[in-house]
Design a protein around this motif. Structure first.
Motif, mmCIF file in Angstrom:
data_model
loop_
_atom_site.group_PDB
_atom_site.id
_atom_site.type_symbol
_atom_site.label_atom_id
_atom_site.label_comp_id
_atom_site.label_asym_id
_atom_site.label_seq_id
_atom_site.Cartn_x
_atom_site.Cartn_y
_atom_site.Cartn_z
ATOM 1 N N THR A 68 1.109 -13.335 -8.739
ATOM 2 C CA THR A 68 2.545 -13.256 -8.715
ATOM 3 C C THR A 68 3.370 -12.600 -9.624
ATOM 4 N N HIS A 69 4.397 -12.138 -9.553
ATOM 5 C CA HIS A 69 4.995 -11.364 -10.545
ATOM 6 C C HIS A 69 6.784 -11.533 -10.393
ATOM 7 N N HIS A 70 7.277 -11.415 -11.662
ATOM 8 C CA HIS A 70 8.666 -11.343 -11.828
ATOM 9 C C HIS A 70 9.297 -10.992 -13.084
ATOM 10 N N THR A 71 10.547 -10.879 -13.207
ATOM 11 C CA THR A 71 11.334 -10.079 -14.386
ATOM 12 C C THR A 71 10.790 -8.826 -14.618
ATOM 13 N N PRO A 72 11.009 -7.682 -13.483
ATOM 14 C CA PRO A 72 10.631 -6.321 -13.938
ATOM 15 C C PRO A 72 11.686 -5.890 -14.954
ATOM 16 N N ILE A 73 11.309 -4.944 -15.883
ATOM 17 C CA ILE A 73 12.338 -4.094 -16.560
ATOM 18 C C ILE A 73 11.794 -2.657 -16.662
ATOM 19 N N LEU A 105 3.856 0.211 -12.390
ATOM 20 C CA LEU A 105 3.122 -0.862 -12.232
ATOM 21 C C LEU A 105 2.983 -1.022 -10.759
ATOM 22 N N TRP A 106 1.562 -1.078 -10.200
ATOM 23 C CA TRP A 106 1.415 -1.294 -8.731
ATOM 24 C C TRP A 106 0.575 -2.565 -8.539
ATOM 25 N N ILE A 107 1.214 -3.281 -7.791
ATOM 26 C CA ILE A 107 0.577 -4.516 -7.090
ATOM 27 C C ILE A 107 0.177 -4.398 -5.734
ATOM 28 N N PRO A 108 -1.206 -3.974 -5.422
ATOM 29 C CA PRO A 108 -1.402 -3.556 -4.049
ATOM 30 C C PRO A 108 -0.985 -4.704 -2.979
ATOM 31 N N ALA A 109 -0.942 -4.468 -1.699
ATOM 32 C CA ALA A 109 -0.499 -5.553 -0.735
ATOM 33 C C ALA A 109 -1.404 -6.713 -0.673
ATOM 34 N N PHE A 110 -2.566 -6.172 -0.944
ATOM 35 C CA PHE A 110 -3.742 -7.403 -0.389
ATOM 36 C C PHE A 110 -4.151 -8.175 -1.756
ATOM 37 N N SER A 111 -3.202 -8.045 -2.915
ATOM 38 C CA SER A 111 -3.298 -8.902 -4.166
ATOM 39 C C SER A 111 -2.452 -9.951 -3.977
ATOM 40 N N GLN A 133 6.402 -9.616 -15.523
ATOM 41 C CA GLN A 133 5.606 -10.550 -15.766
ATOM 42 C C GLN A 133 4.522 -10.695 -14.538
ATOM 43 N N VAL A 134 3.492 -10.525 -14.686
ATOM 44 C CA VAL A 134 2.477 -10.671 -13.680
ATOM 45 C C VAL A 134 1.208 -11.818 -14.058
ATOM 46 N N ALA A 135 1.280 -12.604 -13.254
ATOM 47 C CA ALA A 135 0.453 -13.827 -13.516
ATOM 48 C C ALA A 135 1.271 -14.716 -14.756
ATOM 49 N N ASP A 136 0.417 -14.892 -15.811
ATOM 50 C CA ASP A 136 0.504 -15.326 -16.919
ATOM 51 C C ASP A 136 0.599 -14.232 -18.133
ATOM 52 N N TRP A 137 0.636 -13.119 -17.901
ATOM 53 C CA TRP A 137 0.753 -11.927 -18.574
ATOM 54 C C TRP A 137 1.659 -11.082 -18.592
#
Length: 344
Positions: free
Chosen positions: A63-68, A54-60, A77-81
């Motif tokens: 929000t994100h959390h809980t990587p597995i 999963l890649w979230i570009p620097a300009f994005s 968890q990226v935004a509400d997805w």
């Protein structure tokens, strides 16, 4: 949230194309399969086998959390997805494939709320545009039914094409059934066209940059061109230590000295001391110039001089002999132009 799904096929060109497409379409999140290498711009999360990411570009700004990170998938968890990126290799037997699929299903079950499950499953099913459904495809459809997810793929454009073979669609996107109406404008990006557009843009950029560098060298000898050359020279090995006597000998050989002669007050009569050019010599020397070459600082191409020598040879002859008689030569004839040769 704009999501890009891409199968890189370990390609460096595709890796460069990824950033270009992300910038053009303002992508917030990229779901990657078979990445070329770990990206350092933005947030990069990959699985243990480095085949899904999963890649979230620097300009994005999402929000994100809980990587597995697991064996064949990665989730966060990226935004509400809850987004899951996976890759199932075609070399696995059906038992191994089933076990990995069960691990992915467990991860999707534990997710809270909306789920996007995407990646390269290396399977076939009519539901995502293939002509037939194989055993792998049926297992994925059964998993999607248990999870309450639907296939988001639209159309039958190939997402993988091997030279000389028919294109296939191993890359699919599954979304929560209740959120399927939130998925808008799902479409495939034609890789060949995007690659061609990127190559054209890169070529144009290189040409423009090269022209700017050449103009900079002509206008400012100590500018960017000089800095590039000096940077290359500094990276070389340092010169060996030399004795003072050795350095004096080198400098004396390269830059010999002579006694200073008094400056002439009058121009000598060179016509008596130096033979003038003949018409044959003038025409022969002009025709020896190489055509289709860049002109010097006087901006007169060799083809122009050759045309004059053919039609009005006396014009050049009189000009050359006048220079000898008067002892005067144009300043442009005494200049050199430094030209950097592109290796691209």
């Amino acid at each position: 949230m704009k999501v890009l799904q891409a199968n890189m096929h370990r390609s460096r060109t595709a890796n460069d194309l990824l950033l270009q497409i992300a910038l053009e379409h303002h992508v917030d999140l990229a779901i990657i399969s078979e990445q070329y290498k770990t990206r350092e711009d933005g947030l990069w999360i990959e699985d243990e086998t480095k085949t899904a990411a999963l890649w979230i570009p620097a300009f994005s700004t999402v929000t994100h959390h809980t990587p597995i990170r697991q064996n064949c998938y990665v989730s966060a968890q990226v935004a509400d997805w809850t987004v899951i990126s996976c890759y199932l290799t075609p070399s696995d037997d059906i038992t191994t494939f089933q076990r990995k699929l069960e691990d992915i299903e467990d991860a999707a079950k534990q997710a809270q709320g909306k789920v996007i499950l995407a990646g390269d499953f290396n399977s076939r099913a009519e539901e995502w545009g293939m002509a037939s459904t194989n055993s792998r495809g049926r297992k994925i459809l059964n998993m999607a039914a248990r999870l309450g997810m639907v296939v988001a793929n639209i159309g039958s454009a190939a997402t993988f094409r091997r030279p000389g073979n028919e294109g296939t669609i191993p890359d699919i996107t599954l979304v929560s059934e209740e959120m399927a109406n939130k998925v808008a404008e799902w479409k495939e990006q034609e890789y060949k066209k995007a690659k061609k557009d990127l190559n054209i843009a890169i070529r144009k950029s290189k040409i423009n940059k090269w022209k700017c560098l050449c103009n900079d060298v002509n206008s400012d000898p100590w500018g960017l061109g000089y800095k590039i050359v000096m940077k290359k020279l500094r990276s070389r090995r340092s010169l060996p230590e030399l004795q003072v006597e050795q350095m004096d000998n080198i400098v004396g050989a390269l830059f010999p000295t002579h006694e200073i002669r008094p400056r002439r007050r009058t121009v000598p009569d060179l016509e008596e001391r130096v033979d003038m050019f003949t018409l044959e010599e003038s025409v022969r020397s002009t025709n020896s110039l190489k055509s289709r070459k860049a002109p010097g600082p006087d901006n007169i191409p060799a083809e122009v001089l050759q045309a004059i020598a053919e039609r009005r040879p006396n014009l050049l002859l009189d000009m050359f002999n006048a220079c000898i008689r008067k002892g005067l030569f144009p300043k442009q004839w005494k200049l050199q132009r430094l030209v950097l040769i592109s290796k691209v």
